[in-house]
Write a protein that holds these residues in place. Structure first.
Motif, PDB file in Angstrom:
ATOM      1  N   UNK A 297       0.832  -1.219   0.000  1.00 38.82           N
ATOM      2  CA  UNK A 297       0.000   0.000   0.000  1.00 38.82           C
ATOM      3  C   UNK A 297       0.859   1.257   0.000  1.00 38.82           C
ATOM      4  N   UNK A 298       1.809   1.293   0.899  1.00 46.48           N
ATOM      5  CA  UNK A 298       2.679   2.477   0.997  1.00 46.48           C
ATOM      6  C   UNK A 298       3.559   2.584  -0.244  1.00 46.48           C
ATOM      7  N   UNK A 299       3.980   1.422  -0.769  1.00 46.80           N
ATOM      8  CA  UNK A 299       4.826   1.459  -1.963  1.00 46.80           C
ATOM      9  C   UNK A 299       4.050   2.081  -3.127  1.00 46.80           C
ATOM     10  N   UNK A 300       2.806   1.638  -3.308  1.00 50.07           N
ATOM     11  CA  UNK A 300       1.970   2.169  -4.381  1.00 50.07           C
ATOM     12  C   UNK A 300       1.752   3.673  -4.174  1.00 50.07           C
ATOM     13  N   UNK A 301       1.548   4.013  -2.916  1.00 46.90           N
ATOM     14  CA  UNK A 301       1.342   5.418  -2.578  1.00 46.90           C
ATOM     15  C   UNK A 301       2.576   6.259  -2.913  1.00 46.90           C
ATOM     16  N   UNK A 302       3.713   5.732  -2.580  1.00 50.00           N
ATOM     17  CA  UNK A 302       4.970   6.445  -2.871  1.00 50.00           C
ATOM     18  C   UNK A 302       5.157   6.615  -4.378  1.00 50.00           C
ATOM     19  N   UNK A 303       4.894   5.545  -5.120  1.00 48.80           N
ATOM     20  CA  UNK A 303       5.069   5.622  -6.574  1.00 48.80           C
ATOM     21  C   UNK A 303       4.139   6.668  -7.188  1.00 48.80           C
ATOM     22  N   UNK A 304       2.905   6.684  -6.682  1.00 49.90           N
ATOM     23  CA  UNK A 304       1.947   7.673  -7.207  1.00 49.90           C
ATOM     24  C   UNK A 304       2.384   9.093  -6.846  1.00 49.90           C
ATOM     25  N   UNK A 305       2.862   9.254  -5.624  1.00 41.41           N
ATOM     26  CA  UNK A 305       3.355  10.558  -5.156  1.00 41.41           C
ATOM     27  C   UNK A 305       4.500  11.034  -6.042  1.00 41.41           C
ATOM     28  N   UNK A 306       5.433  10.145  -6.245  1.00 36.84           N
ATOM     29  CA  UNK A 306       6.618  10.469  -7.051  1.00 36.84           C
ATOM     30  C   UNK A 306       6.227  10.797  -8.492  1.00 36.84           C
ATOM     31  N   UNK A 307       5.316  10.003  -9.029  1.00 37.02           N
ATOM     32  CA  UNK A 307       4.864  10.211 -10.408  1.00 37.02           C
ATOM     33  C   UNK A 307       4.153  11.556 -10.550  1.00 37.02           C
ATOM     34  N   UNK A 308       3.383  11.912  -9.534  1.00 37.98           N
ATOM     35  CA  UNK A 308       2.668  13.197  -9.555  1.00 37.98           C
ATOM     36  C   UNK A 308       3.658  14.363  -9.620  1.00 37.98           C
TER      37      UNK A 308
END
Ligand SMILES: [Zn+2]
Lengths: 194, 154
Positions: free
Chosen positions: B35-46
């Motif tokens: 969950x946190x990994x997906x969140x981090x990836x989305x954050x970074x991508x944004x």
């Protein structure tokens, strides 16, 4: 800009040297226009407002004490102008300011995308263009304070220190607002949930 | 490290400002928490997406547009004044130059008309005024036109 060069420029500006004013505009027109465009989402309005910013700089230069950098001072004027404009726009009929503060019109004004990396294939071009519009619209939907900090940091590449100076906020507040702005933007863009 | 704490570190993690120990802790959490990994990836991508937005270029005549505005609003005190003055100055100069040129041509042609018959006539020499020289060099006498005007006709 070099502090010494900047000080000399300011001195000449205070003496109302026309050439110094031209130098000032040439030096800061791009960051100011880009900042305003990302803040209000409409190319023509951003250009108009950018002109007003430089006129204000010309008029107020005598009150510039050099405590902050010239760029910080100009950004401060620009962000105040954005705020005032928003207040004014708030009283105008809704259709002049569509959701996403004119992001749709902005895309039309440009006559195309302003993506810096230019994809060559038409489908990539279209995808990039659509992505850019989506991001701009999402930025336009952020709360004003969040948008200001996000644009200054992630688009204009300003340091946290200078953002704190521009906004008058504490460093910690700047960082926490930026973090919240990014999270809000992520939600709006639906990234990671597709 | 709990999820909340992990997510609060994203901003410093992206800025690469996390202390080494904290960074290892976060990376360990991201490795084990999808969950946190997906969140981090989305954050970074944004953030990457926002940073990659194109930059708007100002029009080429941007400075001139501003200067014209200042000129208008200051009623010509700044910028505008300079341009208007230059234009009118150039116009006035042009008119004056043309005027003087025409005036010169008129006077010059008038002098020729008056001088040539006198020089050719020879009998109206103002001998006493210009000296005893009675040479018939008509053209030489030309500068004495002014003096001739002052002499009595005989
Ligand atoms: Zn987690």
């Amino acid at each position: 800009m070099d502090t010494l060069v900047e000080r000399r420029l300011v001195r000449r500006l205070k003496a109302r040297d026309p050439r110094a004013f031209e130098m000032l505009v040439e030096r800061y027109q791009e960051p100011v226009l880009n900042f305003l465009y990302r803040m209000i989402g409409n190319r023509l309005e951003a250009e108009d407002l950018a002109q007003e910013v430089f006129i204000a700089v010309f008029k107020k230069i005598d009150s510039f004490r050099g405590e902050a950098s010239l760029q910080t001072w100009i950004y401060r004027i620009a962000s105040n102008d954005v705020k005032n404009r928003r207040k004014y726009m708030g009283r105008r009929p809704f259709d002049t300011l569509p959701p996403g503060i004119g992001a749709d019109r902005a895309a039309d004004d440009d006559g195309g995308s302003v993506m810096s990396t230019r994809p060559s294939r038409p489908d990539e071009l279209l995808e990039g263009y659509q992505m850019e519009r989506r991001i701009q619209r999402a930025i336009g939907e952020l709360e004003e304070e969040q948008r200001l900090i996000l644009v200054l940091r992630d688009i204009q590449n300003e340091t946290y220190d200078s953002i704190a100076e521009i906004t008058g906020l504490a460093l910690g507040t700047v960082k926490s607002r930026l973090h919240r702005a990014r999270l809000a933007l992520k939600e709006k863009l639906d990234i990671g949930m597709r | 490290m709990d999820h909340e704490r992990a997510r609060s570190l994203f901003i410093e993690y992206r800025d690469e400002e996390l202390a080494q120990e904290l960074r290892f802790e976060l990376e360990e959490h991201l490795r084990t928490c999808p969950d946190c990994r997906r969140d981090w990836e989305a954050y970074n991508e944004t953030v990457t997406g926002v940073s990659a937005l194109g930059r708007v270029k100002p029009p080429r005549d941007f400075v001139q547009k501003i200067e014209r505005k200042i000129g208008r609003r200051s009623a010509g005190r700044f910028f505008g004044a300079r341009n208007e003055f230059n234009l009118s100055f150039a116009l006035v100069s042009f008119v004056l130059i043309v005027f003087f040129l025409l005036a010169y041509l008129f006077i010059a042609s008038g002098r020729e008309v008056r001088v040539i018959p006198r020089a050719g006539g020879g009998d109206t020499e103002a001998g006493p005024v210009t000296g005893g020289d009675t040479a018939s060099g008509g053209p030489r006498r030309e500068p004495s036109r002014l003096e001739e005007g002052g002499t009595e006709p005989r």
